[in-house]
Scaffold this active site. Sequence first.
Site, mmCIF file in Angstrom:
data_model
loop_
_atom_site.group_PDB
_atom_site.id
_atom_site.type_symbol
_atom_site.label_atom_id
_atom_site.label_comp_id
_atom_site.label_asym_id
_atom_site.label_seq_id
_atom_site.Cartn_x
_atom_site.Cartn_y
_atom_site.Cartn_z
ATOM 1 N N ASP A 294 -53.365 24.322 43.481
ATOM 2 C CA ASP A 294 -52.314 23.946 42.530
ATOM 3 C C ASP A 294 -51.956 22.472 42.664
ATOM 4 O O ASP A 294 -51.230 21.938 41.842
ATOM 5 C CB ASP A 294 -51.071 24.810 42.768
ATOM 6 C CG ASP A 294 -50.012 24.607 41.705
ATOM 7 O OD1 ASP A 294 -50.322 24.751 40.502
ATOM 8 O OD2 ASP A 294 -48.859 24.285 42.067
ATOM 9 N N HIS B 57 -50.405 21.961 39.103
ATOM 10 C CA HIS B 57 -49.165 21.711 39.865
ATOM 11 C C HIS B 57 -47.982 22.412 39.207
ATOM 12 O O HIS B 57 -46.970 21.789 38.879
ATOM 13 C CB HIS B 57 -48.903 20.211 39.984
ATOM 14 C CG HIS B 57 -48.070 19.858 41.186
ATOM 15 N ND1 HIS B 57 -48.288 18.735 41.940
ATOM 16 C CD2 HIS B 57 -47.015 20.483 41.774
ATOM 17 C CE1 HIS B 57 -47.399 18.674 42.924
ATOM 18 N NE2 HIS B 57 -46.621 19.730 42.838
ATOM 19 N N ARG C 78 -49.504 20.013 49.295
ATOM 20 C CA ARG C 78 -49.822 18.703 48.748
ATOM 21 C C ARG C 78 -51.339 18.542 48.750
ATOM 22 O O ARG C 78 -52.029 18.981 49.671
ATOM 23 C CB ARG C 78 -49.174 17.579 49.572
ATOM 24 C CG ARG C 78 -47.691 17.368 49.273
ATOM 25 C CD ARG C 78 -47.504 16.789 47.892
ATOM 26 N NE ARG C 78 -46.124 16.475 47.558
ATOM 27 C CZ ARG C 78 -45.316 17.281 46.886
ATOM 28 N NH1 ARG C 78 -45.734 18.473 46.503
ATOM 29 N NH2 ARG C 78 -44.089 16.895 46.574
ATOM 30 N N GLU D 228 -53.727 13.549 40.477
ATOM 31 C CA GLU D 228 -53.212 14.429 39.432
ATOM 32 C C GLU D 228 -52.862 13.606 38.195
ATOM 33 O O GLU D 228 -52.206 12.572 38.329
ATOM 34 C CB GLU D 228 -51.981 15.185 39.948
ATOM 35 C CG GLU D 228 -52.288 16.085 41.133
ATOM 36 C CD GLU D 228 -51.091 16.896 41.607
ATOM 37 O OE1 GLU D 228 -50.019 16.852 40.944
ATOM 38 O OE2 GLU D 228 -51.213 17.590 42.628
#
Length: 344
Positions: A266, A290, A242, A271
């Site tokens: 990632d 992600h 996370r 986001e």
Amino acid sequence: MEQERSDPGGTRGSRPSVLVLRGDHEPPGMGPVEQMSNVRYVREKELETALPDAEILFMYDFWSEALRRAWPAEGGPGWVHIASAGVDRLLFPELVESGTVVTNSRGIFDEPIAEYVLGLVLAFAKDLHTTLRLQAERTWRHRETERLTGARALVVGTGPIGRAIGRRLGAAGLRVGGIGRTARAADPDLGEVLPMERLGEALAEADYVVLAAPLTDATRGMIDAAALARMRPGARLINVGRGPLVVQDDLVEALRAGTIAGAALDVFVDEPLPTPSALWDLPNVIVSPHMSGDVVGWRTDLVRLFADNLDRYRHDQPLRNVVDKRLGYVSSASTPVPHADQRG
């Protein structure tokens, strides 16, 4: 506009009702769910009205923050299933204190994420991101690369994803260790597992630090300036857990200063990653949106898992992937089926 579907041969009294929070698209492969239950599809704006009477909520739109705003003062679902492994969006006080059972999609993403992490480790060791950049520039520049065999990898998080990562990296010749809640000397997937309080010590020995831990009060911001300062100058940080596990401003500073050699991220605090973020432009950073666990067919797999759990629910069998709401992750394989009188 909300949609409601049910098997013409069934009635609400004979089958459970399932509220599906959908996103821009309906979840694929919902036929088995619709055959077992009365299904109602809603979007975020309809959730608050529909939720008080829901028996089961399937959060297919696992990005949504709407559940916290829509949670009813009384009533609401006895079971919430989210189409992701992470459950941090669900663990607001009202739901945690309720009798609602929470399940997640643990198991769907383990091997794809492990493959992705191995790819990132190979990209760093073999300097593939530089090769691609030089190719785009039509520049011929011979370089030496690093060996994987014997390099040290530290996997932070010992759940199924962390264990899959450990197996993949170990098979590629890396020496793997882990950080988890419980120390153990000889884990079959992660080698020696140290407790979280020894994170700083373990960081100092690792060439690759892979974050695969859930986001909890204990893990939020665990990779800060102090933790980065403990890492080796040639080490790389990989985060597939996370975003808030890492203090991003501290990471940017460490990368600019050469405190560590690189990072592959990632997941991020915000986001999509905002355009002005310095992470986009740093040459020693790999940014991906992600996507580490998203392989062809993953959405259908998510629905299949929920359908299997729904079948268990209907037959009073233990549910899979029950989350300990206090801990923030799955701590046991199953729990008794929730009933109406268990709701808070």
